[in-house]
Design a protein around this motif. Sequence first.
Motif, PDB file in Angstrom:
ATOM      1  N   ASN A   1     -23.216  -0.954   0.031  1.00  0.00           N
ATOM      2  CA  ASN A   1     -23.190  -1.069   1.371  1.00  0.00           C
ATOM      3  C   ASN A   1     -24.682  -1.961   1.845  1.00  0.00           C
ATOM      4  O   ASN A   1     -25.171  -1.706   2.959  1.00  0.00           O
TER       5      ASN A   1
ATOM      6  N   SER B   1     -25.054  -4.639   4.637  1.00  0.00           N
ATOM      7  CA  SER B   1     -25.854  -3.833   6.399  1.00  0.00           C
ATOM      8  C   SER B   1     -26.861  -3.076   6.713  1.00  0.00           C
ATOM      9  O   SER B   1     -26.843  -2.959   7.495  1.00  0.00           O
TER      10      SER B   1
ATOM     11  N   ASN C   1     -18.929  -7.927   1.507  1.00  0.00           N
ATOM     12  CA  ASN C   1     -19.827  -8.372   1.677  1.00  0.00           C
ATOM     13  C   ASN C   1     -20.124  -9.580   2.595  1.00  0.00           C
ATOM     14  O   ASN C   1     -21.021  -9.103   3.663  1.00  0.00           O
TER      15      ASN C   1
ATOM     16  N   ARG D   1     -19.995  -7.978   6.164  1.00  0.00           N
ATOM     17  CA  ARG D   1     -20.648  -7.392   6.451  1.00  0.00           C
ATOM     18  C   ARG D   1     -22.121  -8.051   6.984  1.00  0.00           C
ATOM     19  O   ARG D   1     -22.656  -7.873   8.207  1.00  0.00           O
TER      20      ARG D   1
ATOM     21  N   THR E   1     -21.784  -8.991   9.841  1.00  0.00           N
ATOM     22  CA  THR E   1     -21.608  -8.224  11.611  1.00  0.00           C
ATOM     23  C   THR E   1     -22.691  -7.996  11.729  1.00  0.00           C
ATOM     24  O   THR E   1     -23.577  -8.417  12.399  1.00  0.00           O
ATOM     25  N   LYS E   2     -23.821  -8.342  10.655  1.00  0.00           N
ATOM     26  CA  LYS E   2     -25.320  -9.018  10.514  1.00  0.00           C
ATOM     27  C   LYS E   2     -25.733 -10.004  10.973  1.00  0.00           C
ATOM     28  O   LYS E   2     -27.194 -10.044  11.104  1.00  0.00           O
TER      29      LYS E   2
END
Length: 222
Positions: free
Chosen positions: A55, A58, A123, A126, A129-130
Amino acid sequence: MKLFVIPGHGAGDPGACGNGYQEAERVRKLAQRIKDLGGDNVILADFKRNYYADNGISKLTLDKDTQIVELHMDSATASARGAHVIINAKYNADKYDKALASAMSQLFPGRAETIVKRSDLANANRAATKGYSYRLVECGFISNAQDVKVFNDHIDGMAQIILKCFGLPYKDAPNVKAQIKANVKAIQGALDNLKKLKVSSNINKEVKNIQTSVDKINKLNG
């Protein structure tokens, strides 16, 4: 703007394997050349990590204008060929995605779709999301002998293509053939000097053997 480069797999996961190569090793070779040619504009991910398994995206703290590219090689039947770019299904392809898809598909032709949207790629999700701009590039098929040859023969060219697609400057790749020629020329000069000397038969024999090797290198190097 910086380019953050993630080579896929790693940390014990070799990725896809084919034609005597492992995906994780090949894309790390490419990632390193992107850094070597791109300099301070390129940030390399930790090669010892698997950013999918742990992960890693993240946990990143990057400037929001940083572009992320993750490098992979595809695998399927031996006849399957081609490169393509994968992006998050939420977004439309940006100028970087389009440039990569166009340039890489010219180097690795064969895919009907050169930009693919996916909602199930961990990925990519992720990164979204960031708030990071992310794409995954499949650099041909490791299961296809021709794609593997193109990859191996054009690693510096690929590195330059990727940097150019992001509008980043890059160093010229070293002219390996010229370097080999210069080194062989120096060896030939030393051999020619040895031939003028009165030396033992054993040394003469070794000089002849070295001369044979030099002639073979010159032939292979064109």
